[in-house]
Design a protein around this motif. Structure first.
Motif, short mmCIF file in Angstrom:
data_model
loop_
_atom_site.label_atom_id
_atom_site.label_comp_id
_atom_site.label_asym_id
_atom_site.label_seq_id
_atom_site.Cartn_x
_atom_site.Cartn_y
_atom_site.Cartn_z
N PRO A 116 0.84 -1.21 0.00
CA PRO A 116 0.00 0.00 0.00
C PRO A 116 0.87 1.25 0.00
O PRO A 116 1.68 1.44 0.90
CB PRO A 116 -0.79 -0.12 1.31
N ARG A 117 0.71 2.05 -1.02
CA ARG A 117 1.47 3.31 -1.12
C ARG A 117 0.47 4.45 -1.22
O ARG A 117 0.06 4.82 -2.32
CB ARG A 117 2.39 3.29 -2.34
N SER A 245 -3.92 1.77 -3.44
CA SER A 245 -3.30 1.61 -2.13
C SER A 245 -4.30 1.02 -1.14
O SER A 245 -3.95 0.12 -0.36
CB SER A 245 -2.81 2.97 -1.62
N GLU A 246 -5.52 1.51 -1.17
CA GLU A 246 -6.54 1.01 -0.26
C GLU A 246 -6.89 -0.45 -0.57
O GLU A 246 -7.14 -1.25 0.35
CB GLU A 246 -7.81 1.87 -0.34
N GLY A 257 -5.15 3.71 8.07
CA GLY A 257 -4.44 4.90 8.50
C GLY A 257 -4.86 6.06 7.62
O GLY A 257 -4.84 5.94 6.39
N GLN A 258 -5.27 7.13 8.20
CA GLN A 258 -5.78 8.26 7.42
C GLN A 258 -4.72 8.84 6.50
O GLN A 258 -3.58 9.08 6.90
CB GLN A 258 -6.32 9.36 8.33
N ASP A 259 -5.11 9.05 5.25
CA ASP A 259 -4.26 9.75 4.28
C ASP A 259 -4.74 11.19 4.26
O ASP A 259 -5.72 11.52 3.60
CB ASP A 259 -4.41 9.10 2.89
N ILE A 260 -4.06 12.05 4.99
CA ILE A 260 -4.52 13.42 5.17
C ILE A 260 -4.61 14.18 3.85
O ILE A 260 -5.48 15.03 3.66
CB ILE A 260 -3.62 14.18 6.17
#
Length: 304
Positions: A116-117, A245-246, A257-260
């Motif tokens: 996941p990127r 990624s998700e 994990g939140q991707d701001i």
């Protein structure tokens, strides 16, 4: 020899995309369009439908085999043009091989299921390196999808990391010097390289749609947006990064994990379901973090 082989493969990829766009299931005869007024023709109509469906399936299998052979062959051919130390470093690994810290993820070889990127990580690697790291990202995600598809389906519909990235790299490295020398061949190679990577991007979006639709049946990307001029092509590009990624995160069972950047600063990246261009233009609340409270534009020409 290498040059003409690459040009031949470029021609073949054009044929492949033509076959993909005009798939046999689209071009095949549709028995439902035939009408039979006499009851005595019902049996012949049924037989005709069965035969047409059988022929369509046969054509589909042949087309799928052609696509698989071309993609697999292209990846293997380009792989042989890369020095062994590099091939050894980027050899596909099992999931969980890479470390969890940022540097480890940025430099990790491809894994299966893929690493996941998230968008924030992709930007962190791309901006300081003037998009240099993005080339590695492109290689990695293409190779991960290639190996995952091969593992799950036994066939592939993409050219993998080697087959997608290196024809572009070789085309630019050879084309630009020839272009500076005033040779028309240089222009052709550079343009062919650009076309190759663009078609590969469209195909990447198609495959990401197939993966993301496994969960809720919804496709999150408009593949043809890759053909739009900047910055609109960047919109779909960032969405591809986020949703792929998700997908890998869920597939690997990793915690959320939140991707701001994708979820807070630029809401359009993670917006679901996918939206039209008109919807994007008329809905400022999905643009930036500081436009979230803005009301939609009520212009008639922006209505779907």
């Amino acid at each position: 020899f290498v040059f003409w082989t690459m040009m031949t493969r470029l021609f073949r990829v054009t044929v492949w995309f033509s076959l993909h766009l005009f798939h046999p299931t689209v071009l095949s005869f549709s028995p439902e369009l035939n009408t039979f007024s006499e009851s005595g023709t019902a049996l012949r109509a049924t037989t005709s439908k069965t035969k047409a469906k059988s022929e369509s399936k046969s054509q589909t299998k042949k087309s799928d085999k052609l696509i698989n052979d071309f993609c697999y062959g292209t990846n293997e051919f380009c792989k042989k043009l890369v020095i062994k130390p590099v091939r050894n470093y980027v050899e596909i690994r099992e999931a969980g091989t890479a470390g969890t810290d940022v540097i480890s993820k940025l430099t990790a070889p491809p894994e299966i299921p893929g690493i996941p990127r998230p968008v924030w990580l992709t930007i962190l690697g791309s901006v300081p390196t003037a998009l240099g790291w993005y080339g590695y990202y492109k290689f990695s995600v293409e190779e991960e999808l290639f190996q995952y598809e091969l593992q799950q389906e036994g066939c592939v519909t993409g050219c993998g990391g080697y087959g997608t990235l290196f024809p572009f790299v070789y085309g630019v490295l050879i084309g630009f010097p020839l272009k500076l020398l005033g040779l028309e061949l240089g222009d052709f190679l550079v343009e062919a390289a650009g076309l190759w990577i663009l078609l590969g991007q469209v195909n990447l979006y198609r495959r990401v749609n197939e993966l993301t639709s496994e969960n809720d049946g919804e496709e999150q990307l408009h593949t043809w947006w890759a053909l739009l001029p900047p910055p609109l092509d960047v919109v779909v590009g960032l969405r591809q990064v986020h949703f792929l990624s998700e997908y890998w995160r869920i597939k690997r069972g990793e915690p959320y994990g939140q991707d701001i950047i994708a979820e807070e600063l630029f809401p359009f990246i993670s917006r679901t379901p996918r939206f039209t261009l008109k919807e994007l233009f008329r809905t400022p609340s999905m643009w930036f973090w500081f436009t979230k409270e803005w009301e939609d534009f009520d212009f008639e020409f922006l209505q779907d």
